[in-house]
Design a protein around this motif. Structure first.
Motif, short mmCIF file in Angstrom:
data_model
loop_
_atom_site.label_atom_id
_atom_site.label_comp_id
_atom_site.label_asym_id
_atom_site.label_seq_id
_atom_site.Cartn_x
_atom_site.Cartn_y
_atom_site.Cartn_z
N SER A 1 0.84 -1.20 0.00
CA SER A 1 0.00 0.00 0.00
C SER A 1 0.89 1.26 0.00
N PRO A 2 0.70 2.15 -0.97
CA PRO A 2 1.61 3.30 -1.13
C PRO A 2 1.60 4.25 0.07
N ALA A 3 2.79 4.64 0.52
CA ALA A 3 2.90 5.54 1.68
C ALA A 3 3.15 6.96 1.18
N ALA A 4 2.10 7.57 0.60
CA ALA A 4 2.28 8.88 -0.04
C ALA A 4 2.61 9.98 0.96
N SER A 5 1.87 10.04 2.08
CA SER A 5 2.10 11.15 3.00
C SER A 5 3.47 11.01 3.67
N GLN A 6 3.86 9.76 3.94
CA GLN A 6 5.20 9.55 4.53
C GLN A 6 6.29 9.95 3.53
N THR A 7 6.04 9.68 2.25
CA THR A 7 7.03 10.06 1.23
C THR A 7 7.22 11.57 1.23
N ARG A 8 6.09 12.27 1.31
CA ARG A 8 6.16 13.74 1.38
C ARG A 8 6.98 14.19 2.59
N ARG A 9 6.73 13.51 3.72
CA ARG A 9 7.47 13.88 4.94
C ARG A 9 8.96 13.62 4.77
N VAL A 10 9.30 12.51 4.13
CA VAL A 10 10.73 12.20 3.94
C VAL A 10 11.38 13.25 3.02
N VAL A 11 10.70 13.59 1.92
CA VAL A 11 11.27 14.56 0.98
C VAL A 11 11.49 15.90 1.69
N ASN A 12 10.49 16.32 2.47
CA ASN A 12 10.63 17.59 3.19
C ASN A 12 11.63 17.49 4.35
N GLY A 13 11.66 16.33 4.97
CA GLY A 13 12.62 16.10 6.05
C GLY A 13 14.05 16.14 5.53
N MET A 14 14.24 15.62 4.34
CA MET A 14 15.58 15.66 3.71
C MET A 14 15.97 17.11 3.41
N ARG A 15 15.03 17.86 2.92
CA ARG A 15 15.30 19.28 2.63
C ARG A 15 15.72 20.00 3.91
N GLU A 16 15.03 19.72 5.00
CA GLU A 16 15.39 20.37 6.26
C GLU A 16 16.78 19.94 6.72
#
Ligand code: PMP
Length: 440
Positions: free
Chosen positions: A381-396
């Motif tokens: 099952s795709p973890a879309a919201s977690q992916t968003r969090r990881v991408v933004n977390g990486m940016r931070e």
């Protein structure tokens, strides 16, 4: 005093205000079609090597941009652009050696049969031209693409780019096939499924009175979710298309110029030979240059009856940049580095998968990497919201990546080809920590 991102509250507030003003100004001037990356958009002012710098001087490791592939502001590219801009910058209607030297050097990286090149300014233009050539050559109109393809922004090509959004309506002459997703369809099945889908699409076009012209495929299926494996899966589908009289257009805008490892071009991993190849993105390391490479016979049919002039396409400055990029790829052994460091990163991601349940699949070719995040490894099952969090977390954390796929649950990671191992390690450490934060 609390610190955000290495700055005090007061700094963060001041920066926040500056960013808000820039965002507001952008919207007012550019309208709503443009998108910014990240919840906290990045205000970049300078680039050097693998780093981008924001207005405070903070640096960000660039593991995303597939344009400045040989490094931001590579001195050799800058020098080539400046020297040529100071000498001559006209167009392709005068005799000039630069374009011919570059054309020779570029064509030498292709199989011998692909021996003609035409220059454009963008990948979209290259695909648009390739389609016109294919239609002219075959006398057909129909085009087959993948379900979540992206090929560019011209009128004809945007219609063949369903990933652009709900506003795109597939034209009557287009058919889609399932993305060759080994993770979801099974590695043993993708070749046969793709071939079968292509066969069915051709039959359906014909049944509707539309003669097919081309099979247009991204060399790494980036927008479909970064789908490189198993290498070789394209061969069957391409054979079906060619047997039916279609031309195979390999869109190498993303997958070319050593991005996919040791081999210069993505299609080479699949052991297939395209009729037409389209190029762009890293071709000039930021200087707009793109192009179409094809067999002489395919291009000449078109060229004899349709005059071609693209004001800026293949101008001397762009060709100088393109030549510098090819030189750098060779001098700095970037094909080998792409292969080795890409494999090192995939191993690293697989080690992270032992500790982070979110990681469902790790894939990639060379330095084009995909990490698919799922909420449950069984159901995938795709973890879309977690992916968003990881991408933004990486940016931070100071590392730039993005997401891909129809559900945006695949981390799209494209380190600049000039990454060293220390940069790969920094990427892995940051991802470890961003994944830990996203899991909770
Ligand atoms: N093809 C592919 C696979 C792409 O990813 C892109 C750009 N992202 C294009 C074509 C279009 O290139 P450009 O933006 O230079 O027009």
């Amino acid at each position: 005093m609390s610190m955000i991102n290495g700055f005090s509250d007061a700094d963060a507030q001041r920066l926040g205000e500056q960013e808000r003003q820039l965002i507001e100004r952008r919207e007012r001037l550019l309208g709503p079609a443009y998108r910014l990356f990240y919840e906290r958009p990045l205000h970049t002012v300078r680039g050097e090597g693998v780093w981008l710098y924001d207005e405070t001087g903070r640096r960000y490791l660039d593991a995303y941009n597939n344009v400045a592939s040989v490094g931001h502001c590579h001195p050799q590219v800058v020098e080539a652009i400046c020297a040529q801009a100071g000498r001559l910058n006209t167009h392709t209607r005068y005799l000039q050696e630069g374009i011919l030297d570059y054309a020779e050097q570029l064509l030498a990286t292709f199989p011998a049969e692909l021996d003609r090149v035409m220059f454009t300014c963008t990948g979209s233009e290259a695909n648009d031209l390739a389609l016109r050539i294919a239609r002219h050559y075959t006398g057909g109109e129909g085009v087959i693409i993948t379900r979540f393809a992206y090929h560019g922004v011209t009128g004809d090509i945007s219609e063949l780019s369903p990933s652009l959004g709900a506003g795109i309506t597939l034209p009557a002459h287009a058919r889609t096939v399932r993305a060759p997703d080994a993770y979801r369809l099974g590695a043993d099945n993708v070749a046969a499924i793709l071939a079968e889908d292509v066969r069915a699409a051709i039959a359906d076009l014909r049944a509707n009175g539309i003669k097919p012209a081309a099979l247009l495929l991204d060399g790494i299926f980036a927008s479909d979710g970064v789908l490189p494996d198993p290498a070789g899966f394209l061969a069957e589908a391409v054979a079906v298309a060619r047997a039916e009289g279609l031309l195979y257009i390999a869109d190498e805008v993303q997958s070319g110029f050593a991005r996919c490892g040791e081999r210069m071009w993505g299609f080479e991993r699949h052991g297939v030979q395209p009729d037409i190849v389209t190029l762009g993105k890293p071709m000039g390391n930021g200087q707009p240059i793109a192009g179409v490479v094809a067999r002489a016979e395919v291009i000449e049919q078109f060229g004899r009856s349709v005059r071609y002039f693209n004001t800026f396409g293949g101008n001397p400055v762009s060709c100088a940049a393109g030549k510098a990029v090819l030189d750098i790829i060779q001098q700095e052994r970037l094909q080998q580095r792409s292969e080795q460091l890409g494999s090192y990163l995939r191993d690293g991601f697989r080690r992270l998968a032992e500790r982070h349940e979110l990681i469902g699949d790790v894939r990639g070719a060379g330095m084009f990497l995909g990490v698919e995040l799922v909420t449950d490894r069984q159901s995938k099952s795709p973890a879309a919201s977690q992916t968003r969090r990881v991408v933004n977390g990486m940016r931070e954390r100071g590392v730039l990546i993005s997401a891909a796929g129809p559900l945006e649950n695949i981390l799209k990671i494209r380190p600049l080809l000039v990454f060293e191992q220390e940069h790969a390690d920094l990427l892995l450490e940051s991802l470890d920590s961003a994944l830990a934060d996203a899991q909770v």
